[in-house]
Motif scaffolding. Sequence first.
Motif, short mmCIF file in Angstrom:
data_model
loop_
_atom_site.label_atom_id
_atom_site.label_comp_id
_atom_site.label_asym_id
_atom_site.label_seq_id
_atom_site.Cartn_x
_atom_site.Cartn_y
_atom_site.Cartn_z
N LEU A 25 -7.92 12.05 -58.20
CA LEU A 25 -7.71 13.19 -57.31
C LEU A 25 -7.99 14.50 -58.05
N GLY A 26 -7.58 14.56 -59.33
CA GLY A 26 -7.88 15.74 -60.13
C GLY A 26 -9.37 15.94 -60.34
N ARG A 27 -10.08 14.84 -60.55
CA ARG A 27 -11.54 14.96 -60.70
C ARG A 27 -12.19 15.40 -59.39
N ARG A 28 -11.70 14.88 -58.28
CA ARG A 28 -12.24 15.27 -56.97
C ARG A 28 -12.03 16.76 -56.73
N LYS A 29 -10.87 17.25 -57.06
CA LYS A 29 -10.60 18.69 -56.91
C LYS A 29 -11.57 19.51 -57.76
N GLY A 30 -11.83 19.04 -58.99
CA GLY A 30 -12.77 19.74 -59.86
C GLY A 30 -14.17 19.74 -59.30
N GLU A 31 -14.59 18.61 -58.73
CA GLU A 31 -15.94 18.52 -58.14
C GLU A 31 -16.09 19.50 -56.98
N LEU A 32 -15.03 19.69 -56.23
CA LEU A 32 -15.09 20.61 -55.09
C LEU A 32 -14.96 22.07 -55.51
#
Length: 278
Positions: A25-32
């Motif tokens: 979820l943290g990586r997804r937030k970073g990608e966005l």
Amino acid sequence: MFVDAAEWFRHRSFDYRQFSDLEALGRRKGELGLTVSVVLPCRNVADTVGQIVDEIHAVNERSSANGGEPLVDQILAVDADSADGTAEVAASRGAEVYSENELLSHYGGAHGKGDAMWRSLSVARGDLVMYVDADTKDFRPQLVYGILGPVLHVPEVRYVKAAYRRPFKSYETVEQDGGGRVTELSAKPLFNLFYPELTGFVQPLAGEFVADKELFCSIPFLTGYAVETGIMIDVLKRVGLGAMAQVDLGTRQNRHQHLRDLSRMSYAVLRAVARRLR
């Protein structure tokens, strides 16, 4: 997009365990490329606010491991000048603390929870703004990551509301679904009658929800107990049911109100719906 509330419920109701991989979820937030502010409206909650802030920090530690990002970039405690040391407790745990009466003070003193929530937008720096009640006992991490999950993973979703069971404790007796009396006796019947699109929401008065700051800044906030009711109706009108979702977070225990206070809350909810109908 959705024919009725039942169809919406099937496609826009999630479980917090779907988003329990915090590193992903943290990586997804970073990608966005998004940032998140959590706002805690506070009034004499010194006994609970510290543990809530600690839990948010713990969620950040888990989500930022192995290349992820902290899920929360800013923790705001907006305090109603509490006499029990709420502000000092929140600050000692690392939250940014503001007096609700000093935010946008040119409008005068704040008039209750909803007014404080609206004023918090003036200091919230996140692209996403999450509101979390500060009187929750036994605060659990899914109240943070669970609500964020759909808005990070479903592009169409702009507003996410908490859903949970609210036990009612009286001395040694516990009714597993006995809490939320204003919800069951006022909010849900009013929605059933006037806003049937919203009847799929399990906890329409829940104080935990998230949306993009742009959306919150585009709608009015009622000043008192009915702020959540007004927000739900206005978000529905602004972005439509397909952009709204809810997440089952399990069980949540917060303070129970006296009957007199519940009566005032019920009247505020009724008045909010009546104003929106006008």
